[in-house]
Design a protein around this motif. Sequence first.
Motif, short mmCIF file in Angstrom:
data_model
loop_
_atom_site.label_atom_id
_atom_site.label_comp_id
_atom_site.label_asym_id
_atom_site.label_seq_id
_atom_site.Cartn_x
_atom_site.Cartn_y
_atom_site.Cartn_z
N LEU A 9 5.19 10.47 -3.94
CA LEU A 9 3.97 9.70 -4.10
C LEU A 9 5.02 8.56 -4.77
N ILE A 10 5.54 8.51 -5.78
CA ILE A 10 6.06 7.96 -6.93
C ILE A 10 7.06 6.83 -5.75
N PHE A 11 8.15 6.84 -4.37
CA PHE A 11 8.27 6.09 -3.02
C PHE A 11 7.37 5.51 -2.78
N LEU A 12 6.02 6.17 -2.72
CA LEU A 12 4.62 5.35 -1.53
C LEU A 12 4.19 4.11 -2.88
N ILE A 13 4.33 4.34 -4.23
CA ILE A 13 3.66 3.45 -4.68
C ILE A 13 4.47 2.33 -4.81
N ILE A 14 5.97 3.02 -4.64
CA ILE A 14 7.07 1.68 -5.33
C ILE A 14 6.58 0.90 -3.55
N GLY A 15 6.61 1.57 -2.65
CA GLY A 15 6.48 0.83 -1.72
C GLY A 15 5.03 -0.35 -1.06
N ALA A 16 4.00 0.35 -1.36
CA ALA A 16 2.55 -0.23 -1.41
C ALA A 16 3.00 -1.61 -2.77
N ALA A 17 3.34 -1.47 -3.60
CA ALA A 17 3.77 -2.60 -4.97
C ALA A 17 4.77 -3.22 -4.24
N VAL A 48 12.89 -9.60 -2.65
CA VAL A 48 12.39 -8.49 -3.41
C VAL A 48 11.75 -7.63 -3.52
N ALA A 49 10.43 -8.27 -2.80
CA ALA A 49 9.63 -7.38 -1.41
C ALA A 49 9.54 -6.60 -0.65
N GLY A 50 10.57 -7.65 0.11
CA GLY A 50 11.32 -6.24 1.37
C GLY A 50 12.16 -5.85 0.66
N PHE A 51 12.37 -5.80 -0.06
CA PHE A 51 13.49 -5.27 -0.35
C PHE A 51 12.54 -3.72 -0.93
N ALA A 52 12.07 -4.09 -1.77
CA ALA A 52 10.96 -2.96 -2.73
C ALA A 52 10.18 -2.12 -1.63
N GLY A 53 9.79 -3.05 -0.82
CA GLY A 53 9.09 -1.95 0.81
C GLY A 53 9.53 -1.24 1.18
N ALA A 54 10.30 -1.50 1.50
CA ALA A 54 11.26 -1.14 2.63
C ALA A 54 12.19 -0.31 1.68
N PHE A 55 12.42 0.10 0.68
CA PHE A 55 13.11 0.56 -0.17
C PHE A 55 12.22 2.18 -1.24
N GLY A 56 11.13 1.40 -0.64
CA GLY A 56 9.91 2.44 -1.27
C GLY A 56 9.57 3.58 -0.56
N PHE A 57 9.02 2.82 1.19
CA PHE A 57 8.93 3.58 2.05
C PHE A 57 9.58 4.80 3.18
N GLY A 58 11.67 3.95 3.23
CA GLY A 58 12.13 4.69 3.28
C GLY A 58 12.45 5.52 3.07
N ALA A 59 12.31 5.88 0.96
CA ALA A 59 12.56 6.79 0.37
C ALA A 59 11.80 8.10 0.83
N ALA A 60 10.08 7.30 0.93
CA ALA A 60 8.90 8.73 0.65
C ALA A 60 9.29 9.70 2.40
N ILE A 61 9.57 8.43 3.01
CA ILE A 61 10.15 9.02 3.83
C ILE A 61 11.19 10.13 4.28
N ALA A 75 17.52 11.94 -5.26
CA ALA A 75 18.63 11.06 -5.87
C ALA A 75 19.03 10.46 -4.10
N GLY A 76 19.60 11.98 -3.50
CA GLY A 76 19.28 11.62 -2.06
C GLY A 76 18.70 10.74 -1.47
N ALA A 77 16.94 10.84 -1.86
CA ALA A 77 15.97 10.25 -0.51
C ALA A 77 16.25 9.09 -1.27
N ALA A 78 16.82 8.42 -2.06
CA ALA A 78 16.47 7.12 -2.72
C ALA A 78 18.28 6.34 -2.43
#
Length: 173
Positions: A9-17, A48-61, A75-78
């Motif tokens: 959920l936290i990673f999805l919020i980061i990706g959405a932001a 920055v936005a591309g990084f945050a979006g890909a990081f959040g959705f990639g880590a959530a997956i 941490a491995g997901a991050a």
Amino acid sequence: MHVVATGTLIFLIIGAAGVGVLALALLGSEFLHFGHADVDGPISTETVAGFAGAFGFGAAIVNELLGARTPGLVAGAAAGGLLAAVPTAWLASRLSRAARNMRTDPTPTRDDLVGALGLVVTPVPLNGYGEVRVRLAGHPVKLNARADQPIPAGAQVFVVQALSETSVHVETY
């Protein structure tokens, strides 16, 4: 019923932001600016936005695939999110820089009308205005036209002078 892990959920919020900031950046909003305001900073908002979006959705997956419920697995997901975020940020940086630095033709002015060839659309009377169609920067433009002598519809003309942005003085060609 499947319960979403807190990390996911936290990673999805980061990706959405990240996607939200990217949408604002692409719409031309200088919402966030890194570096001096008058100079393109070392890191663009799109990066920055591309990084945050890909990081959040990639880590959530990755978090969901690992079923991460412990800090070590989160941490491995991050780390998995970082693997997606770095190339995405690089690509966003390159694409946004290419779009900003794209060469364009100069905007045509009334001076560009002089010398243009055209065709009379509405007859040009002796002391009045008719209409001509000329090509300006490859586009057909319809203008009001005056002439020293009457010119019938269908005659080819040459623009001698631009009287205003929308009217010209023409002679037969």
